[in-house]
Write a protein that holds these residues in place. Structure first.
Motif, PDB file in Angstrom:
ATOM      1  N   VAL A   1       0.843  -1.197   0.000  1.00  0.00           N
ATOM      2  CA  VAL A   1       0.000   0.000   0.000  1.00  0.00           C
ATOM      3  C   VAL A   1       0.876   1.243   0.000  1.00  0.00           C
ATOM      4  CG1 VAL A   1      -1.915  -1.118   1.216  1.00  0.00           C
ATOM      5  CG2 VAL A   1      -0.161   0.071   2.532  1.00  0.00           C
ATOM      6  N   GLU A   2       0.308   2.332  -0.486  1.00  0.00           N
ATOM      7  CA  GLU A   2       0.997   3.615  -0.377  1.00  0.00           C
ATOM      8  C   GLU A   2       1.023   3.993   1.094  1.00  0.00           C
ATOM      9  OE1 GLU A   2      -0.759   6.452  -3.067  1.00  0.00           O
ATOM     10  OE2 GLU A   2      -0.677   5.010  -4.723  1.00  0.00           O
ATOM     11  N   ASN A   3       2.146   4.510   1.533  1.00  0.00           N
ATOM     12  CA  ASN A   3       2.345   4.836   2.942  1.00  0.00           C
ATOM     13  C   ASN A   3       1.714   6.197   3.241  1.00  0.00           C
ATOM     14  OD1 ASN A   3       3.206   4.765   5.552  1.00  0.00           O
ATOM     15  ND2 ASN A   3       5.382   4.895   5.108  1.00  0.00           N
ATOM     16  N   ASN A   4       0.394   6.228   3.287  1.00  0.00           N
ATOM     17  CA  ASN A   4      -0.362   7.457   3.502  1.00  0.00           C
ATOM     18  C   ASN A   4      -1.209   7.326   4.761  1.00  0.00           C
ATOM     19  OD1 ASN A   4       0.550   8.558   1.052  1.00  0.00           O
ATOM     20  ND2 ASN A   4      -1.118   7.599  -0.086  1.00  0.00           N
ATOM     21  N   PRO A   5      -1.521   8.450   5.409  1.00  0.00           N
ATOM     22  CA  PRO A   5      -2.403   8.400   6.580  1.00  0.00           C
ATOM     23  C   PRO A   5      -3.766   7.813   6.220  1.00  0.00           C
ATOM     24  CG  PRO A   5      -1.381  10.572   6.376  1.00  0.00           C
ATOM     25  CD  PRO A   5      -1.041   9.812   5.124  1.00  0.00           C
TER      26      PRO A   5
ATOM     27  N   SER B   1       4.222   0.770   2.261  1.00  0.00           N
ATOM     28  CA  SER B   1       4.154  -0.116   3.424  1.00  0.00           C
ATOM     29  C   SER B   1       3.653  -1.474   2.977  1.00  0.00           C
ATOM     30  CB  SER B   1       3.202   0.437   4.486  1.00  0.00           C
ATOM     31  OG  SER B   1       3.749   1.574   5.112  1.00  0.00           O
ATOM     32  N   ARG B   2       3.988  -2.481   3.776  1.00  0.00           N
ATOM     33  CA  ARG B   2       3.519  -3.837   3.495  1.00  0.00           C
ATOM     34  C   ARG B   2       2.660  -4.272   4.665  1.00  0.00           C
ATOM     35  NH1 ARG B   2       7.402  -7.737   0.937  1.00  0.00           N
ATOM     36  NH2 ARG B   2       5.953  -9.182  -0.022  1.00  0.00           N
ATOM     37  N   MET B   3       1.471  -4.726   4.336  1.00  0.00           N
ATOM     38  CA  MET B   3       0.561  -5.266   5.336  1.00  0.00           C
ATOM     39  C   MET B   3       0.545  -6.786   5.186  1.00  0.00           C
ATOM     40  SD  MET B   3      -2.609  -2.634   4.738  1.00  0.00           S
ATOM     41  CE  MET B   3      -3.484  -3.024   6.228  1.00  0.00           C
TER      42      MET B   3
ATOM     43  N   VAL C   1      -4.081   0.932  -2.464  1.00  0.00           N
ATOM     44  CA  VAL C   1      -3.554  -0.430  -2.575  1.00  0.00           C
ATOM     45  C   VAL C   1      -2.810  -0.581  -3.894  1.00  0.00           C
ATOM     46  CG1 VAL C   1      -4.167  -2.871  -2.778  1.00  0.00           C
ATOM     47  CG2 VAL C   1      -5.268  -1.433  -1.047  1.00  0.00           C
ATOM     48  N   ILE C   2      -1.586  -1.040  -3.807  1.00  0.00           N
ATOM     49  CA  ILE C   2      -0.748  -1.250  -4.988  1.00  0.00           C
ATOM     50  C   ILE C   2      -0.883  -2.683  -5.496  1.00  0.00           C
ATOM     51  CG2 ILE C   2       1.639  -1.273  -5.840  1.00  0.00           C
ATOM     52  CD1 ILE C   2       2.206   0.857  -3.593  1.00  0.00           C
ATOM     53  N   LYS C   3      -0.885  -3.646  -4.558  1.00  0.00           N
ATOM     54  CA  LYS C   3      -0.878  -5.053  -4.960  1.00  0.00           C
ATOM     55  C   LYS C   3      -1.315  -5.928  -3.789  1.00  0.00           C
ATOM     56  CE  LYS C   3       2.334  -5.809  -7.680  1.00  0.00           C
ATOM     57  NZ  LYS C   3       3.486  -6.047  -8.506  1.00  0.00           N
ATOM     58  N   VAL C   4      -1.998  -7.022  -4.106  1.00  0.00           N
ATOM     59  CA  VAL C   4      -2.426  -8.007  -3.114  1.00  0.00           C
ATOM     60  C   VAL C   4      -2.038  -9.388  -3.621  1.00  0.00           C
ATOM     61  CG1 VAL C   4      -4.370  -9.046  -1.890  1.00  0.00           C
ATOM     62  CG2 VAL C   4      -4.449  -6.624  -2.484  1.00  0.00           C
ATOM     63  N   ILE C   5      -1.319 -10.161  -2.798  1.00  0.00           N
ATOM     64  CA  ILE C   5      -1.031 -11.553  -3.155  1.00  0.00           C
ATOM     65  C   ILE C   5      -1.302 -12.437  -1.946  1.00  0.00           C
ATOM     66  CG2 ILE C   5       0.704 -10.956  -4.896  1.00  0.00           C
ATOM     67  CD1 ILE C   5       2.828 -12.050  -2.901  1.00  0.00           C
ATOM     68  N   GLU C   6      -1.666 -13.678  -2.223  1.00  0.00           N
ATOM     69  CA  GLU C   6      -1.741 -14.665  -1.160  1.00  0.00           C
ATOM     70  C   GLU C   6      -0.382 -15.339  -1.067  1.00  0.00           C
ATOM     71  OE1 GLU C   6      -4.052 -18.729   0.252  1.00  0.00           O
ATOM     72  OE2 GLU C   6      -4.486 -17.895  -1.730  1.00  0.00           O
ATOM     73  N   LEU C   7       0.138 -15.449   0.141  1.00  0.00           N
ATOM     74  CA  LEU C   7       1.418 -16.124   0.335  1.00  0.00           C
ATOM     75  C   LEU C   7       1.162 -17.620   0.504  1.00  0.00           C
ATOM     76  CD1 LEU C   7       3.180 -13.628   2.742  1.00  0.00           C
ATOM     77  CD2 LEU C   7       3.657 -14.009   0.326  1.00  0.00           C
ATOM     78  N   PRO C   8       1.694 -18.434  -0.404  1.00  0.00           N
ATOM     79  CA  PRO C   8       1.468 -19.882  -0.306  1.00  0.00           C
ATOM     80  C   PRO C   8       2.202 -20.465   0.900  1.00  0.00           C
ATOM     81  CG  PRO C   8       2.933 -19.364  -2.147  1.00  0.00           C
ATOM     82  CD  PRO C   8       2.507 -18.058  -1.554  1.00  0.00           C
ATOM     83  N   VAL C   9       1.504 -21.269   1.672  1.00  0.00           N
ATOM     84  CA  VAL C   9       2.076 -21.852   2.893  1.00  0.00           C
ATOM     85  C   VAL C   9       3.346 -22.639   2.591  1.00  0.00           C
ATOM     86  CG1 VAL C   9       1.637 -23.489   4.778  1.00  0.00           C
ATOM     87  CG2 VAL C   9      -0.150 -21.908   4.063  1.00  0.00           C
TER      88      VAL C   9
END
Length: 174
Positions: A11-15, A46-48, A72-80
């Motif tokens: 995400v963009e690091n914004n308030p 920032s990374r959430m 939001v710049i990008k969303v990925i699912e992290l594979p276990v």
């Protein structure tokens, strides 16, 4: 982590970005199991890391909704199977001369660190996967020595050389 899904969101690091993302979850009736946020190597981003309990259909819906948010710049699912997941816990325990050495042994077995020592208490730092942290807390809980504790929630990265910027906005490899 059955049915636990971990999303990595740039995400963009914004308030207000954190509030917008978390309120999206609550408005739609989705619960966030854990949430960590931090600045990346680029201070503008920032990374959430968001952990949710969801089946694949609900997860896809969450990803689409999050992707619609302006910051939001990008969303990925992290594979276990291809990711490293870690959590940090700080645990304050009450000690007596009789229990201190046994508690220190538990800390060593779990590869924790004692980060504060007082006459009647210790603060222990433990880093590991969620199961390790849970087991440590459960072990100490059986002795009734926990005064308080705090956990960070999961933070994670995908293994190997692949980076989040090698995915498109919808989490598909490019």
């Amino acid at each position: 982590m059955e049915n636990k899904r971990v999303l990595s969101i740039l995400v963009e690091n914004n308030p207000g970005v954190l509030a917008r993302v978390s309120s999206l979850f609550s408005r739609r009736g989705f619960n966030i199991d854990s949430l960590t946020v931090g600045e990346t190597q680029d201070p503008r981003i920032s990374r959430m890391t968001v952990t949710v309990t969801a089946d694949q259909q609900i997860l896809e819906q969450i990803k689409k909704l999050v992707n619609k948010l302006v910051d939001v710049i990008k969303v990925i699912e992290l594979p276990v199977s291809r990711s490293v997941f870690r959590e940090i816990a700080l645990v304050k325990v009450e000690t007596t001369p009789q229990t201190r050495s046994e508690i220190i042994q538990f800390v060593d077995i779990f590869r924790g660190k004692i980060v504060d020592v007082c006459a009647q208490s210790l603060i222990i730092e433990l880093t590991g996967d969620t199961d390790k942290v849970k087991e440590f807390i459960n072990l100490l809980d059986t002795y009734g020595v926990i005064k308080e504790f705090v956990r960070t929630g999961i933070t994670a990265l995908e293994r190997g050389s692949k980076q989040i910027d090698q995915y498109n906005k919808f989490g598909e490899e490019i």
